[in-house]
Motif scaffolding. Structure first.
Motif, short mmCIF file in Angstrom:
data_model
loop_
_atom_site.label_atom_id
_atom_site.label_comp_id
_atom_site.label_asym_id
_atom_site.label_seq_id
_atom_site.Cartn_x
_atom_site.Cartn_y
_atom_site.Cartn_z
N HIS A 173 -49.20 29.33 -28.29
CA HIS A 173 -48.79 28.34 -29.28
C HIS A 173 -47.52 28.84 -29.96
O HIS A 173 -47.19 30.02 -29.93
CB HIS A 173 -49.89 28.08 -30.31
N TYR A 174 -46.81 27.91 -30.59
CA TYR A 174 -45.58 28.23 -31.33
C TYR A 174 -45.95 28.54 -32.77
O TYR A 174 -46.59 27.72 -33.43
CB TYR A 174 -44.60 27.07 -31.27
N LEU A 175 -45.57 29.72 -33.26
CA LEU A 175 -45.94 30.14 -34.60
C LEU A 175 -44.69 30.35 -35.44
O LEU A 175 -43.78 31.10 -35.05
CB LEU A 175 -46.74 31.45 -34.57
N SER A 176 -44.61 29.69 -36.59
CA SER A 176 -43.49 29.84 -37.51
C SER A 176 -44.04 30.15 -38.88
O SER A 176 -44.84 29.40 -39.43
CB SER A 176 -42.64 28.56 -37.55
N ASP A 177 -43.62 31.30 -39.44
CA ASP A 177 -44.04 31.68 -40.79
C ASP A 177 -43.07 31.11 -41.80
O ASP A 177 -41.86 31.40 -41.74
CB ASP A 177 -44.08 33.21 -40.92
N LEU A 178 -43.53 30.27 -42.71
CA LEU A 178 -42.70 29.64 -43.71
C LEU A 178 -42.87 30.36 -45.04
O LEU A 178 -43.99 30.58 -45.49
CB LEU A 178 -43.08 28.16 -43.85
N THR A 179 -41.75 30.74 -45.64
CA THR A 179 -41.79 31.43 -46.94
C THR A 179 -40.91 30.71 -47.93
O THR A 179 -40.08 29.89 -47.56
CB THR A 179 -41.32 32.88 -46.79
N LEU A 222 -43.43 32.18 -29.44
CA LEU A 222 -44.63 31.88 -28.67
C LEU A 222 -45.61 33.03 -28.83
O LEU A 222 -45.30 34.18 -28.52
CB LEU A 222 -44.29 31.68 -27.20
N VAL A 223 -46.80 32.71 -29.28
CA VAL A 223 -47.84 33.70 -29.55
C VAL A 223 -49.08 33.32 -28.78
O VAL A 223 -49.42 32.14 -28.66
CB VAL A 223 -48.14 33.77 -31.06
N GLY A 224 -49.75 34.31 -28.22
CA GLY A 224 -50.99 34.05 -27.52
C GLY A 224 -52.04 33.45 -28.44
O GLY A 224 -52.06 33.73 -29.64
N ASP A 225 -52.90 32.62 -27.89
CA ASP A 225 -53.96 32.03 -28.71
C ASP A 225 -54.91 33.09 -29.27
O ASP A 225 -55.65 32.82 -30.22
CB ASP A 225 -54.75 31.01 -27.88
N ASP A 226 -54.85 34.30 -28.70
CA ASP A 226 -55.64 35.41 -29.24
C ASP A 226 -54.94 36.10 -30.40
O ASP A 226 -55.45 37.08 -30.95
CB ASP A 226 -55.96 36.42 -28.14
N GLY A 227 -53.73 35.60 -30.77
CA GLY A 227 -52.97 36.18 -31.87
C GLY A 227 -52.03 37.28 -31.46
O GLY A 227 -51.24 37.76 -32.28
N SER A 261 -35.21 25.84 -23.43
CA SER A 261 -36.37 26.43 -22.78
C SER A 261 -37.49 25.40 -22.64
O SER A 261 -37.75 24.63 -23.56
CB SER A 261 -36.90 27.62 -23.60
N PHE A 262 -38.13 25.41 -21.47
CA PHE A 262 -39.32 24.60 -21.24
C PHE A 262 -40.50 25.57 -21.12
O PHE A 262 -40.51 26.43 -20.23
CB PHE A 262 -39.18 23.76 -19.97
N CYS A 263 -41.48 25.42 -22.01
CA CYS A 263 -42.52 26.43 -22.16
C CYS A 263 -43.91 25.86 -21.89
O CYS A 263 -44.25 24.78 -22.37
CB CYS A 263 -42.51 26.99 -23.59
N LEU A 264 -44.71 26.64 -21.16
CA LEU A 264 -46.13 26.34 -21.06
C LEU A 264 -46.80 26.67 -22.39
O LEU A 264 -46.43 27.63 -23.06
CB LEU A 264 -46.78 27.19 -19.96
N THR A 265 -47.79 25.91 -22.75
CA THR A 265 -48.52 26.22 -23.98
C THR A 265 -50.01 26.46 -23.73
O THR A 265 -50.76 26.68 -24.68
CB THR A 265 -48.36 25.09 -25.01
N ALA A 266 -50.44 26.44 -22.48
CA ALA A 266 -51.83 26.77 -22.17
C ALA A 266 -52.03 28.26 -22.45
O ALA A 266 -51.45 29.11 -21.79
CB ALA A 266 -52.14 26.46 -20.70
N GLY A 267 -52.82 28.57 -23.46
CA GLY A 267 -53.05 29.96 -23.84
C GLY A 267 -52.04 30.48 -24.84
O GLY A 267 -52.15 31.62 -25.29
#
Length: 265
Positions: A259-265, A115-120, A251-257
């Motif tokens: 997002h889920y980030l996955s780096d694919l290589t 989970l990463v903030g929408d600000d990165g 886990s049940f996660c809020l996503t306001a603010g």
């Protein structure tokens, strides 16, 4: 084991390599004969980590030392360590050597907490234990953790917060026999670090399933939502270095603010 099939022009020593020295009589080479040699070296090194030969944060012997001990080329050892580094099992440090990876907060942020903030910005949330109990596992819990029927489990329920605001409500199920005394002491925020430091169990990888769901009444109350509000469900099964399932986390996660980030290589 017969000699590996080496193409013409390959380095002479490599044609003489065998399974890692001593692996067979220690049980480390069992089932490895059909694998590439560097993979056999990798399995041998991982088995030693599981057995506690090298603890998290400790340096491994040099590539030259490992090659001499295992009876393989330095290039084979390097290829095994490169794969282990790509899997975050070890850490390469320029000019210092190779170290068994620690489960510090920075590593967890980049490897296991998506989970990463929408600000990165990446944030490692705080946690508050809501409940902890030992019990007979349900059929689903025992199946997920490869336990016998009615095997004993440890259940932990936590609220994860960021800047005091609720972010995640999560339930963890652990094999009770793997973590003696865990329920009798304060549960730290960094559980993976605790598993490694106190119990010698390193979480090497995890499998996650994601789904958007509506929050039930209990989840909604804990996350300050209306019942039925959308949340992200993350169902994770974590495995130790030797592939044993050691934790089932829902886990049940809020996503306001966030997002889920996955780096694919």
């Amino acid at each position: 084991m017969s000699k590996p099939n080496i193409a013409a022009g390959a380095e002479p020593r490599r044609a003489q390599e065998r399974s890692p020295a001593g692996a067979a009589h220690r049980g480390e080479g069992e089932g490895l004969e059909s694998k590439p040699l560097y993979r056999q070296v990798r399995e041998t090194l991982i088995r030693r980590m599981v057995d506690g030969v090298w603890a998290p944060g400790e340096p491994l012997p040099s590539e030259i030392q490992l090659a001499a001990e295992l009876g393989v080329s330095q290039g084979t050892v390097r290829k095994a360590l490169d794969e282990m580094a790509a899997e975050n099992i070890v850490v390469r440090r320029q000019g210092r050597g190779t170290f068994v990876a620690r489960h510090d907060e920075e590593r967890i942020l980049f490897q296991f907490f998506k989970l990463v903030g929408d600000d990165g910005e990446r944030h490692f949330p705080e946690s508050r234990v809501l409940g902890i109990e030992r019990a007979k596992g349900t059929a689903a819990e025992c199946a997920a953790l490869a336990l016998p029927r009615n095997g004993r489990v440890l259940r932990i329920r936590r609220l994860r917060t960021f800047d005091g605001a609720p972010l995640i409500i999560e339930s963890l199920i652990l094999p009770d026999q793997m973590f003696p005394g865990l329920a009798d002491a304060p549960v730290p925020n960094n559980l993976y670090g605790l598993y490694a430091q106190r119990y010698g169990i390193t979480v090497a990888r995890a499998r996650e399933q994601l789904k958007a769901v509506g929050a039930d009444a209990d989840t909604a109350a804990m996350l300050h939502l209306e019942p039925g509000a959308p949340v992200l469900l993350i169902d994770r099964l974590a495995y130790s270095l030797d592939g044993t399932p050691v934790e089932w986390r829902v886990s049940f996660c809020l996503t306001a603010g966030f997002h889920y980030l996955s780096d694919l290589t």
